[in-house]
Design a protein around this motif. Structure first.
Motif, mmCIF file in Angstrom:
data_model
loop_
_atom_site.group_PDB
_atom_site.id
_atom_site.type_symbol
_atom_site.label_atom_id
_atom_site.label_comp_id
_atom_site.label_asym_id
_atom_site.label_seq_id
_atom_site.Cartn_x
_atom_site.Cartn_y
_atom_site.Cartn_z
ATOM 1 N N PHE A 53 -16.042 5.129 -2.101
ATOM 2 C CA PHE A 53 -15.896 3.722 -1.732
ATOM 3 C C PHE A 53 -17.209 2.958 -1.948
ATOM 4 C CE2 PHE A 53 -12.277 4.636 1.531
ATOM 5 C CZ PHE A 53 -11.377 4.698 0.483
ATOM 6 N N ASN A 54 -18.314 3.551 -1.546
ATOM 7 C CA ASN A 54 -19.610 2.884 -1.694
ATOM 8 C C ASN A 54 -19.941 2.635 -3.166
ATOM 9 O OD1 ASN A 54 -19.993 2.857 1.071
ATOM 10 N ND2 ASN A 54 -21.198 4.742 1.097
ATOM 11 N N ARG A 74 -8.342 2.666 4.891
ATOM 12 C CA ARG A 74 -8.521 3.484 6.097
ATOM 13 C C ARG A 74 -7.574 3.048 7.207
ATOM 14 N NH1 ARG A 74 -12.908 6.706 5.539
ATOM 15 N NH2 ARG A 74 -14.615 6.058 4.152
ATOM 16 N N ARG A 75 -7.372 1.743 7.326
ATOM 17 C CA ARG A 75 -6.491 1.229 8.375
ATOM 18 C C ARG A 75 -5.040 1.621 8.121
ATOM 19 N NH1 ARG A 75 -6.691 -4.897 8.362
ATOM 20 N NH2 ARG A 75 -8.721 -4.541 9.349
ATOM 21 N N TYR A 101 -16.114 -9.626 -2.945
ATOM 22 C CA TYR A 101 -15.609 -9.708 -1.576
ATOM 23 C C TYR A 101 -14.243 -9.045 -1.447
ATOM 24 C CZ TYR A 101 -19.358 -12.803 -0.045
ATOM 25 O OH TYR A 101 -20.579 -13.314 0.282
ATOM 26 N N THR A 119 -16.041 8.461 1.361
ATOM 27 C CA THR A 119 -16.982 7.396 1.719
ATOM 28 C C THR A 119 -17.938 7.119 0.568
ATOM 29 O OG1 THR A 119 -16.866 7.951 4.075
ATOM 30 C CG2 THR A 119 -18.796 6.715 3.333
ATOM 31 N N PRO A 121 -11.551 -0.699 1.047
ATOM 32 C CA PRO A 121 -11.701 0.502 1.880
ATOM 33 C C PRO A 121 -11.235 0.285 3.320
ATOM 34 C CG PRO A 121 -13.658 0.180 0.538
ATOM 35 C CD PRO A 121 -12.832 -1.075 0.399
ATOM 36 N N VAL A 122 -11.461 -0.914 3.840
ATOM 37 C CA VAL A 122 -11.016 -1.222 5.202
ATOM 38 C C VAL A 122 -9.503 -1.100 5.297
ATOM 39 C CG1 VAL A 122 -10.924 -2.992 6.993
ATOM 40 C CG2 VAL A 122 -12.976 -2.755 5.581
ATOM 41 N N GLU A 123 -8.803 -1.699 4.326
ATOM 42 C CA GLU A 123 -7.337 -1.640 4.321
ATOM 43 C C GLU A 123 -6.849 -0.212 4.090
ATOM 44 O OE1 GLU A 123 -5.335 -3.965 5.127
ATOM 45 O OE2 GLU A 123 -6.628 -5.728 5.106
ATOM 46 N N GLN A 181 0.844 -1.186 0.000
ATOM 47 C CA GLN A 181 0.000 0.000 0.000
ATOM 48 C C GLN A 181 0.880 1.237 0.000
ATOM 49 O OE1 GLN A 181 -2.474 -0.339 3.457
ATOM 50 N NE2 GLN A 181 -0.874 0.273 4.883
ATOM 51 N N ASN A 216 -14.683 -5.285 -1.403
ATOM 52 C CA ASN A 216 -15.235 -4.882 -0.106
ATOM 53 C C ASN A 216 -14.150 -4.696 0.945
ATOM 54 O OD1 ASN A 216 -18.316 -4.928 0.895
ATOM 55 N ND2 ASN A 216 -18.141 -5.958 -1.079
ATOM 56 N N ARG A 217 -13.069 -5.421 0.807
ATOM 57 C CA ARG A 217 -11.982 -5.354 1.787
ATOM 58 C C ARG A 217 -11.101 -4.114 1.584
ATOM 59 N NH1 ARG A 217 -9.910 -9.602 4.716
ATOM 60 N NH2 ARG A 217 -8.113 -8.975 5.969
#
Length: 292
Positions: A56-57, A107-108, A97, A53, A103-105, A35, A100-101
């Motif tokens: 991402f959606n 932001r994290r 799937y 946001t 945006p989580v990565e 990343q 979907n992962r």
């Protein structure tokens, strides 16, 4: 009696809603390759965060419809350009799937930055506040080589043959190609909006860079802004394991299917346990009402 039936129906409906799905993505596809995060953060006024946001959606929504999508969210000074792409050999469920992962990565790993690239094994996300053309070109974003020297006098010839096949294959219209040549497994992919000619040029650069950068070691990967290439070598008779590419036991498909089978089994067991708990709870509730 009517009230009891109503309660039981409500519980069963809740169980159905929260029942885990067994259409699980292979774990290796969610492996984080790299990343990159901008050093510039969003201003603390909330406008950029809301736009990101929304971006991402939108990307997640389109992940169920195709393997590649690019769009711009917001307008004017608050516009953010974004793109996702899944690996060409993924099914639609795995693609969804995987995206979907992302945006989580993002932001994290990156927080509230104005630009980021998150590359998982099965898909990637890239966004940038402002000019979308800043995401073009063939700049090297990431590269990694194995540590084991390749054995076998014919390795370089086999790798070059595989590279040539990939470069020709990606220009067949899909922008993705994977091939095995005498134990050398190679994969190449271009960003979905590249022309056939631009895809060929980009991948030619990526293949040359991975060859120059990794020399004679048994594996390598190079990610450019708009394409990437990877290879892994299994000598004849060797079993090998190169799971981060979905290549295990000498075959790209074998590793992906093995991971998916494990995920489905685990998901199935979890689903059965959840159903058992729901039924036990319903039985206990019924017995309690009978006692009254």
């Amino acid at each position: 009696m009517g009230r009891r039936v109503s309660i039981i129906a409500t519980i069963l409906f809740a169980c159905a809603i929260f029942l885990p799905t067994t259409d699980c993505v292979a774990p290796s596809l969610l492996h984080l390759v790299f990343q990159g995060c901008s050093a510039t953060a969003f201003p603390p006024n909330g406008e950029f965060e809301q736009t990101l946001t929304a971006l991402f959606n939108t990307l997640i929504l389109h992940a169920s419809q195709g393997h590649f999508y690019k769009t711009t969210a917001g307008s004017g000074a608050y516009s953010i350009y974004g793109v996702f792409q899944c690996r060409g050999d993924l099914g639609s469920g795995d693609c969804y799937y995987c995206v979907n992962r992302l945006p989580v990565e993002a932001r994290r790993g990156c927080g509230r930055v104005t630009a980021a690239r998150v590359q998982l094994q099965g898909c990637y996300l890239q966004y940038n506040a402002g000019d979308p053309n800043s995401l073009s070109g063939t700049t090297r974003l990431y590269s990694k080589c194995g540590t084991t020297p390749a054995t076998g006098a014919a390795f370089l010839q086999l790798r070059q043959a595989a590279f040539s096949d990939v470069q020709v294959g990606v220009q067949g219209g899909r922008g993705f190609y994977a091939v095995g040549h005498g134990g050398v497994y190679t994969l190449g992919q271009c960003q979905g909006d590249l022309s056939v000619a631009d895809c060929g040029d980009c991948l030619k650069t990526a293949l040359q860079e991975v060859a120059d950068h990794c020399g004679t070691v048994n594996s390598g990967q190079v990610y450019l802004t708009r394409c990437y290439a990877t290879y892994a070598y299994y000598p004849v008779g060797g079993s090998g394991a190169y799971g981060s590419y979905g290549m295990v036991g000498g075959s790209p498909e074998h590793g992906q299917q093995t991971g998916k089978i494990i995920a489905i089994v685990v998901g199935g067991v979890a689903a059965l346990l959840f159903v058992f708990v729901c039924l036990w709870f319903v039985k206990s509730l019924t017995k309690k009402h009978d006692d009254y």
